[in-house]
Scaffold this motif. Structure first.
Motif, PDB file in Angstrom:
ATOM      1  N   ALA A   1       0.834  -1.206   0.000  1.00  0.00           N
ATOM      2  CA  ALA A   1       0.000   0.000   0.000  1.00  0.00           C
ATOM      3  C   ALA A   1       0.868   1.256   0.000  1.00  0.00           C
ATOM      4  N   GLU A   2       1.929   1.239   0.802  1.00  0.00           N
ATOM      5  CA  GLU A   2       2.825   2.404   0.830  1.00  0.00           C
ATOM      6  C   GLU A   2       3.469   2.627  -0.533  1.00  0.00           C
TER       7      GLU A   2
ATOM      8  N   ALA B   1       1.245   6.939  -6.549  1.00  0.00           N
ATOM      9  CA  ALA B   1       0.164   7.899  -6.782  1.00  0.00           C
ATOM     10  C   ALA B   1       0.657   9.329  -6.557  1.00  0.00           C
ATOM     11  N   LYS B   2       1.468   9.518  -5.525  1.00  0.00           N
ATOM     12  CA  LYS B   2       2.025  10.856  -5.270  1.00  0.00           C
ATOM     13  C   LYS B   2       2.886  11.315  -6.444  1.00  0.00           C
ATOM     14  N   ALA B   3       3.728  10.410  -6.942  1.00  0.00           N
ATOM     15  CA  ALA B   3       4.601  10.762  -8.057  1.00  0.00           C
ATOM     16  C   ALA B   3       3.765  11.102  -9.298  1.00  0.00           C
ATOM     17  N   TYR B   4       2.735  10.292  -9.563  1.00  0.00           N
ATOM     18  CA  TYR B   4       1.864  10.539 -10.707  1.00  0.00           C
ATOM     19  C   TYR B   4       1.149  11.874 -10.560  1.00  0.00           C
ATOM     20  N   ALA B   5       0.648  12.147  -9.362  1.00  0.00           N
ATOM     21  CA  ALA B   5      -0.050  13.410  -9.123  1.00  0.00           C
ATOM     22  C   ALA B   5       0.910  14.583  -9.290  1.00  0.00           C
ATOM     23  N   GLY B   6       2.125  14.438  -8.791  1.00  0.00           N
ATOM     24  CA  GLY B   6       3.114  15.516  -8.937  1.00  0.00           C
ATOM     25  C   GLY B   6       3.446  15.772 -10.397  1.00  0.00           C
ATOM     26  N   ASP B   7       3.618  14.679 -11.157  1.00  0.00           N
ATOM     27  CA  ASP B   7       3.915  14.824 -12.582  1.00  0.00           C
ATOM     28  C   ASP B   7       2.745  15.474 -13.319  1.00  0.00           C
TER      29      ASP B   7
END
Length: 124
Positions: free
Chosen positions: A88-89, A95-101
């Motif tokens: 999960a982590e 997801a964080k990386a995708y959102a940042g990109d």
């Protein structure tokens, strides 16, 4: 286990009663008879103590085995939960990386469109 205990108790009581009746009917003097009865009862008590100790040891061993099995299963569940947590982590980090990109890409497109609009307005 309760049924076994009842059967053993019934056998012991029956054996003691049978032995006492047999000794009472035997042609011996009173003191010899009392001595024989006392010896028999003492032997019976010792056998009962031995059987109780063996049973207690068996119960202790069984409970120890049961606790060990429970600990093993619990540790297995904890290991599985830890694996799920790690997975999960990892997905959260993705997801964080995708959102940042996506944010940076959107910001860049917005800036480009804003620059194009600014140029169009200034040239008009």
């Amino acid at each position: 286990m309760k049924d076994q205990t009842k059967i053993i108790a019934a056998l012991l009581v029956g054996a003691a009663a049978g032995a006492a009746i047999g000794l009472l009917l035997a042609p011996e003097s009173g003191s010899e008879l009392r001595e024989d009865i006392a010896d028999y009862v003492n032997d019976l008590v010792e056998k009962t103590k031995d059987k109780a100790k063996v049973t207690a040891d068996d119960v202790k061993e069984y409970s120890t085995t049961l606790v060990d099995k429970a600990k093993t299963k619990f540790n297995g569940v904890l290991g599985t939960l830890s694996d799920y947590k790690d997975e999960a982590e990892g997905k959260i980090d993705q997801a964080k990386a995708y959102a940042g990109d996506a944010y940076e890409e959107g910001k860049s497109k917005f800036k480009g469109e804003a620059d194009d609009l600014n140029s169009t307005v200034q040239n008009a």
